[in-house]
Design a protein around this motif. Structure first.
Motif, PDB file in Angstrom:
ATOM      1  N   THR A   1       0.830  -1.206   0.000  1.00 15.26           N
ATOM      2  CA  THR A   1       0.000   0.000   0.000  1.00 15.26           C
ATOM      3  C   THR A   1       0.864   1.256   0.000  1.00 15.26           C
ATOM      4  O   THR A   1       0.603   2.203  -0.741  1.00 15.26           O
ATOM      5  CB  THR A   1      -0.939   0.002   1.223  1.00 15.26           C
ATOM      6  OG1 THR A   1      -1.708  -1.199   1.215  1.00 15.26           O
ATOM      7  CG2 THR A   1      -1.849   1.204   1.208  1.00 15.26           C
ATOM      8  N   PHE A   2       1.909   1.266   0.811  1.00 15.23           N
ATOM      9  CA  PHE A   2       2.814   2.416   0.857  1.00 15.23           C
ATOM     10  C   PHE A   2       3.513   2.621  -0.486  1.00 15.23           C
ATOM     11  O   PHE A   2       3.608   3.751  -0.985  1.00 15.23           O
ATOM     12  CB  PHE A   2       3.845   2.232   1.977  1.00 15.23           C
ATOM     13  CG  PHE A   2       4.816   3.373   2.080  1.00 15.23           C
ATOM     14  CD1 PHE A   2       4.407   4.596   2.569  1.00 15.23           C
ATOM     15  CD2 PHE A   2       6.131   3.211   1.669  1.00 15.23           C
ATOM     16  CE1 PHE A   2       5.299   5.657   2.658  1.00 15.23           C
ATOM     17  CE2 PHE A   2       7.023   4.262   1.755  1.00 15.23           C
ATOM     18  CZ  PHE A   2       6.617   5.489   2.250  1.00 15.23           C
ATOM     19  N   CYS A   3       3.981   1.545  -1.101  1.00 14.36           N
ATOM     20  CA  CYS A   3       4.640   1.660  -2.409  1.00 14.36           C
ATOM     21  C   CYS A   3       3.678   2.169  -3.478  1.00 14.36           C
ATOM     22  O   CYS A   3       4.057   2.989  -4.319  1.00 14.36           O
ATOM     23  CB  CYS A   3       5.239   0.321  -2.822  1.00 14.36           C
ATOM     24  SG  CYS A   3       6.689  -0.133  -1.856  1.00 14.36           S
ATOM     25  N   LEU A   4       2.449   1.701  -3.462  1.00 20.63           N
ATOM     26  CA  LEU A   4       1.454   2.187  -4.415  1.00 20.63           C
ATOM     27  C   LEU A   4       1.173   3.669  -4.196  1.00 20.63           C
ATOM     28  O   LEU A   4       1.033   4.438  -5.151  1.00 20.63           O
ATOM     29  CB  LEU A   4       0.166   1.369  -4.311  1.00 20.63           C
ATOM     30  CG  LEU A   4       0.253  -0.062  -4.825  1.00 20.63           C
ATOM     31  CD1 LEU A   4      -1.043  -0.807  -4.524  1.00 20.63           C
ATOM     32  CD2 LEU A   4       0.558  -0.092  -6.300  1.00 20.63           C
ATOM     33  N   TRP A   5       1.090   4.080  -2.934  1.00 20.26           N
ATOM     34  CA  TRP A   5       0.864   5.497  -2.624  1.00 20.26           C
ATOM     35  C   TRP A   5       2.015   6.348  -3.160  1.00 20.26           C
ATOM     36  O   TRP A   5       1.806   7.449  -3.667  1.00 20.26           O
ATOM     37  CB  TRP A   5       0.716   5.675  -1.119  1.00 20.26           C
ATOM     38  CG  TRP A   5       0.537   7.091  -0.690  1.00 20.26           C
ATOM     39  CD1 TRP A   5      -0.584   7.853  -0.790  1.00 20.26           C
ATOM     40  CD2 TRP A   5       1.535   7.925  -0.086  1.00 20.26           C
ATOM     41  NE1 TRP A   5      -0.360   9.109  -0.290  1.00 20.26           N
ATOM     42  CE2 TRP A   5       0.945   9.181   0.148  1.00 20.26           C
ATOM     43  CE3 TRP A   5       2.854   7.733   0.278  1.00 20.26           C
ATOM     44  CZ2 TRP A   5       1.634  10.236   0.727  1.00 20.26           C
ATOM     45  CZ3 TRP A   5       3.544   8.781   0.854  1.00 20.26           C
ATOM     46  CH2 TRP A   5       2.934  10.007   1.078  1.00 20.26           C
ATOM     47  N   LEU A   6       3.243   5.838  -3.042  1.00 20.37           N
ATOM     48  CA  LEU A   6       4.396   6.583  -3.549  1.00 20.37           C
ATOM     49  C   LEU A   6       4.400   6.676  -5.068  1.00 20.37           C
ATOM     50  O   LEU A   6       4.719   7.720  -5.637  1.00 20.37           O
ATOM     51  CB  LEU A   6       5.704   5.911  -3.103  1.00 20.37           C
ATOM     52  CG  LEU A   6       6.147   6.119  -1.675  1.00 20.37           C
ATOM     53  CD1 LEU A   6       7.363   5.259  -1.382  1.00 20.37           C
ATOM     54  CD2 LEU A   6       6.469   7.571  -1.420  1.00 20.37           C
ATOM     55  N   VAL A   7       4.063   5.591  -5.742  1.00 17.78           N
ATOM     56  CA  VAL A   7       4.281   5.479  -7.185  1.00 17.78           C
ATOM     57  C   VAL A   7       3.122   5.990  -8.026  1.00 17.78           C
ATOM     58  O   VAL A   7       3.340   6.630  -9.055  1.00 17.78           O
ATOM     59  CB  VAL A   7       4.607   4.007  -7.544  1.00 17.78           C
ATOM     60  CG1 VAL A   7       4.674   3.811  -9.032  1.00 17.78           C
ATOM     61  CG2 VAL A   7       5.901   3.581  -6.894  1.00 17.78           C
ATOM     62  N   LEU A   8       1.906   5.734  -7.630  1.00 13.97           N
ATOM     63  CA  LEU A   8       0.759   6.069  -8.478  1.00 13.97           C
ATOM     64  C   LEU A   8       0.538   7.583  -8.550  1.00 13.97           C
ATOM     65  O   LEU A   8       0.469   8.257  -7.521  1.00 13.97           O
ATOM     66  CB  LEU A   8      -0.501   5.379  -7.971  1.00 13.97           C
ATOM     67  CG  LEU A   8      -0.495   3.850  -8.119  1.00 13.97           C
ATOM     68  CD1 LEU A   8      -1.756   3.265  -7.506  1.00 13.97           C
ATOM     69  CD2 LEU A   8      -0.382   3.447  -9.575  1.00 13.97           C
ATOM     70  N   PRO A   9       0.416   8.108  -9.759  1.00 15.24           N
ATOM     71  CA  PRO A   9       0.261   9.566  -9.922  1.00 15.24           C
ATOM     72  C   PRO A   9      -1.003  10.135  -9.283  1.00 15.24           C
ATOM     73  O   PRO A   9      -1.034  11.292  -8.911  1.00 15.24           O
ATOM     74  CB  PRO A   9       0.216   9.758 -11.436  1.00 15.24           C
ATOM     75  CG  PRO A   9       0.707   8.501 -12.034  1.00 15.24           C
ATOM     76  CD  PRO A   9       0.512   7.415 -11.033  1.00 15.24           C
ATOM     77  N   VAL A  10      -2.035   9.335  -9.154  1.00 14.27           N
ATOM     78  CA  VAL A  10      -3.272   9.844  -8.584  1.00 14.27           C
ATOM     79  C   VAL A  10      -3.081  10.252  -7.116  1.00 14.27           C
ATOM     80  O   VAL A  10      -3.719  11.193  -6.637  1.00 14.27           O
ATOM     81  CB  VAL A  10      -4.412   8.809  -8.750  1.00 14.27           C
ATOM     82  CG1 VAL A  10      -4.192   7.608  -7.876  1.00 14.27           C
ATOM     83  CG2 VAL A  10      -5.748   9.445  -8.460  1.00 14.27           C
TER      84      VAL A  10
END
Length: 99
Positions: free
Chosen positions: A19-28
């Protein structure tokens, strides 16, 4: 910290990391930009170059301000000329002496 290294003792840890990695990477979510702006930027000095054609006083002022402010000031100088910037500096110095 030993608990977090072994996911079998804390079974949702891989999901938290994902979840943390997705929060960092996803532009949204713009997480990496948030981390940079709020935590990293104040420690990184980028773009310390100041045009050597400016007079010494202007170069000193430009070196003391942030990169964003420096870009704005350089645009102002390009638009109105270095004399206008000198007038702004003198007015600011006069105002600072009042207080």
């Amino acid at each position: 910290m030993f608990i977090f290294q072994n996911s079998y003792r804390f079974p949702i840890w891989p999901y938290i990391k994902l979840t943390f990695c997705l929060w960092l990477v996803l532009p949204v979510f713009n997480g990496a930009a948030y981390i940079y702006e709020n935590f990293v930027r104040k420690y990184v000095k980028v773009g310390s170059y100041v045009n050597p054609n400016y007079p010494e006083g202007q170069r000193r002022v430009l070196q003391m301000i942030s990169l964003d402010a420096r870009k704005s000031v350089e645009k102002y100088i390009e638009k109105y000329g270095p004399e206008a910037f000198d007038r702004v500096i003198k007015a600011a110095e006069k105002e600072a002496k009042k207080h």
